[in-house]
Motif scaffolding. Structure first.
Motif, PDB file in Angstrom:
ATOM      1  N   SER A 167      34.067  55.479  61.129  1.00  0.00           N
ATOM      2  CA  SER A 167      33.281  55.628  62.290  1.00  0.00           C
ATOM      3  C   SER A 167      32.432  54.605  62.141  1.00  0.00           C
ATOM      4  O   SER A 167      31.729  54.231  61.064  1.00  0.00           O
ATOM      5  N   ASP A 183      30.870  57.406  78.417  1.00  0.00           N
ATOM      6  CA  ASP A 183      31.830  57.563  77.227  1.00  0.00           C
ATOM      7  C   ASP A 183      33.143  56.954  77.559  1.00  0.00           C
ATOM      8  O   ASP A 183      33.503  56.999  78.597  1.00  0.00           O
ATOM      9  N   SER A 227      37.057  55.819  75.970  1.00  0.00           N
ATOM     10  CA  SER A 227      38.071  56.215  75.109  1.00  0.00           C
ATOM     11  C   SER A 227      39.275  54.923  75.176  1.00  0.00           C
ATOM     12  O   SER A 227      39.875  54.754  76.137  1.00  0.00           O
ATOM     13  N   THR A 255      35.906  56.428  71.658  1.00  0.00           N
ATOM     14  CA  THR A 255      36.904  56.832  70.602  1.00  0.00           C
ATOM     15  C   THR A 255      37.910  55.781  70.887  1.00  0.00           C
ATOM     16  O   THR A 255      38.090  54.926  71.692  1.00  0.00           O
ATOM     17  N   LYS A 279      34.411  56.023  66.858  1.00  0.00           N
ATOM     18  CA  LYS A 279      35.136  56.863  66.122  1.00  0.00           C
ATOM     19  C   LYS A 279      36.329  56.970  66.516  1.00  0.00           C
ATOM     20  O   LYS A 279      36.856  56.799  67.416  1.00  0.00           O
ATOM     21  N   HIS A 335      26.221  55.956  74.039  1.00  0.00           N
ATOM     22  CA  HIS A 335      27.612  56.658  74.655  1.00  0.00           C
ATOM     23  C   HIS A 335      28.539  56.740  73.321  1.00  0.00           C
ATOM     24  O   HIS A 335      28.424  56.023  72.376  1.00  0.00           O
ATOM     25  N   SER A 336      29.428  57.608  73.596  1.00  0.00           N
ATOM     26  CA  SER A 336      30.571  57.821  72.471  1.00  0.00           C
ATOM     27  C   SER A 336      31.621  56.943  72.835  1.00  0.00           C
ATOM     28  O   SER A 336      32.228  57.247  74.009  1.00  0.00           O
ATOM     29  N   LYS A 378      28.264  53.075  63.733  1.00  0.00           N
ATOM     30  CA  LYS A 378      27.328  53.143  64.671  1.00  0.00           C
ATOM     31  C   LYS A 378      27.200  51.958  65.792  1.00  0.00           C
ATOM     32  O   LYS A 378      27.318  50.955  65.191  1.00  0.00           O
ATOM     33  N   GLY A 399      24.612  55.365  69.960  1.00  0.00           N
ATOM     34  CA  GLY A 399      26.024  55.831  70.203  1.00  0.00           C
ATOM     35  C   GLY A 399      26.964  55.474  68.950  1.00  0.00           C
ATOM     36  O   GLY A 399      26.485  54.865  68.056  1.00  0.00           O
ATOM     37  N   THR A 400      28.183  56.125  68.932  1.00  0.00           N
ATOM     38  CA  THR A 400      29.163  55.787  67.974  1.00  0.00           C
ATOM     39  C   THR A 400      30.553  55.329  68.413  1.00  0.00           C
ATOM     40  O   THR A 400      30.968  55.573  69.541  1.00  0.00           O
TER      41      THR A 400
END
Length: 464
Positions: free
Chosen positions: A452, A409, A411, A439, A462, A436-437, A454, A459-460
């Motif tokens: 957002s 994940d 950011s 941001t 966003k 995984h995410s 895909k 995972g995304t």
């Protein structure tokens, strides 16, 4: 005698190949660097009080983060301390004219603060296959680190050294092998062997405008705080071609610089330190250089600008971060398929107010990027660069055919691509989410429109 000139042995100078070293030392160093091992033995003491004491088993990763084995920056003396500065002396001195020493001439010094040869002013000394030995401690480690006090060979304030072949052995605190200190001071070394045993005893040192030029020089240092190649305060120019550099002491990176250092085709094996340390005001440029280090890759630090560039070659850290940036405003550039990796650490860690621009063109990068609060990092990945790792706190630009495989994940402060691209299509093409995410800061990523997306592989992406 000073000022006298003797004939040079021309036949001896027709060919200067790589120097020969004791077989067991050369085989160990060269094989270790070329194979880039994932484990290095701790070879010497970490204590400034006893060079031969058994070192504690300390975490190399902690070393690169500021533990007791870290390399302290060289700090110039204050004006008030200058009046009490100890005077450098020489067993042999030359302050004017040119002198060529007889081939295999021995130079020796045993007195505190005394160099085996001290060249200054308009003096120029040439040596061929000389044997230079220096024993005895310095009276001031600060002066040794900053001004070459107690060095075996010292070129100072305009003095020049032209050194061909030979062996240089030092045993004492602050007993650097060869130093060039002051404006127009210069030392040119080819095919020599330097062995320094003491604490704060570098292989070579340049400071206050001095210059060094090394070709096929072999350097071994054993003591703590003893970088094979060092530049002190006041700026310096160092050029190195070929050669093998090894260090065994704590806090003894292959290069420690606040000046400008350029390396080509050099091998480094650092048993208890990071590979390279760049202090404020310093720059380090590598081409086809291979380095293996036990306690991290490159440390860039200090209240000022720093830079590191690497064209081809390889950098392997057993433990610690590949790049560790703190306080400084840094530029890091990787090109030519440079291989950089660590067994246990981050690809890039930025903290303590550090600010780095990290550019990679055509590279394969593996490892996480972590930027602490109050610090900044801008990753500019271009060409065929591929990054496999998690990114926290950095901005990221993916240009050309660069790709990012997300391993955890993440950011981002900002995310951008080439101009005039279809953002949704580009995200699907160049980011593999692996479930995984990720941001991103919408204000710093206007092209993403606060939406957002895909990710390929799950995972995304966003807005935060």
């Amino acid at each position: 005698m000073p000022g006298e000139s003797e004939d040079v042995n021309v036949e001896a100078m027709k060919h200067l190949g790589p120097p020969r070293r004791p077989a067991h030392r050369r085989a160990t160093a060269t094989a270790s660097v070329l194979l880039l091992p994932l484990a290095l033995s701790v070879l010497t003491a970490c204590s400034d009080d006893d060079d031969t004491a058994t070192p504690p088993v300390a975490s190399p990763a902690a070393t690169a983060s500021g533990a007791r084995c870290d390399t302290d920056p060289i700090v110039p003396a204050t004006d008030g301390a200058a009046a009490a500065r100890p005077a450098a002396t020489g067993a042999y001195t030359l302050d004017s004219g040119a002198s060529t020493a007889p081939r295999k001439k021995a130079f020796k010094a045993t007195v505190t603060d005394e160099s085996a040869a001290l060249v200054s002013g308009s003096g120029k000394l040439s040596t061929h296959d000389s044997k230079v030995t220096k024993s005895g401690d310095t009276s001031s480690l600060e002066e040794s680190d900053g001004r070459g006090l107690n060095a075996a060979l010292l070129a100072r304030d305009g003095g020049e050294l032209d050194v061909s072949g030979g062996t240089f052995t030092t045993d004492g605190k602050g007993a650097t092998g060869v130093a060039a200190v002051g404006e127009d001071a210069r030392a040119v070394l080819s095919a020599g062997e330097i062995t320094a045993q003491g604490v704060s005893a570098h292989g070579v040192l340049a400071s206050y405008g001095g210059a060094l030029d090394l070709t096929y020089v072999e350097i071994d240092t054993a003591g703590a705080q003893s970088a094979p190649i060092a530049t002190g305060p006041g700026g310096a120019q160092v050029t190195v071609s070929g050669g093998t550099m090894t260090s065994a002491g704590c806090g003894s990176p292959g290069v420690q610089t606040s000046g400008d250092v350029s390396l080509s085709g050099t091998l480094f094996d650092l048993a208890n330190s990071e590979a390279f340390t760049v202090e404020a005001g310093g720059s380090l440029s590598l081409k086809n250089v291979r380095a293996s280090a036990a306690a991290g890759g490159v440390v860039l630090r200090g209240d000022g600008a720093t830079s590191y560039s690497m064209d081809a070659g390889a950098l392997q850290a057993t433990d610690g971060d590949v790049f560790n940036v703190r306080r400084t405003t840094a530029k890091v550039e990787l090109t030519g398929g440079a291989e950089v990796r660590t067994k246990d650490g981050k690809l890039l860690r930025v903290k303590d107010g550090g600010d780095v621009t990290f550019t990679a063109d055509g590279e394969k990068l593996q490892g996480d990027v972590t930027v602490a609060d109050g610090s900044k990092a801008a990753l500019d990945l271009k060409g065929s660069t591929k990054l496999d790792g998690a990114v926290t706190g950095a901005s990221l630009k993916l240009a050309g055919s660069a790709r990012w495989t997300v391993s955890g994940d993440s950011s981002l402060k900002g995310l951008s691509f080439d101009d005039d691209t279809d953002v949704a299509r580009e995200i699907a093409r160049v980011i593999d989410g692996n479930g995984h995410s990720v941001t991103y800061d919408a204000a710093a990523s206007p092209d993403l429109g606060g939406k957002s997306y895909k990710l390929d592989g799950g995972g995304t992406l966003k807005p935060a």
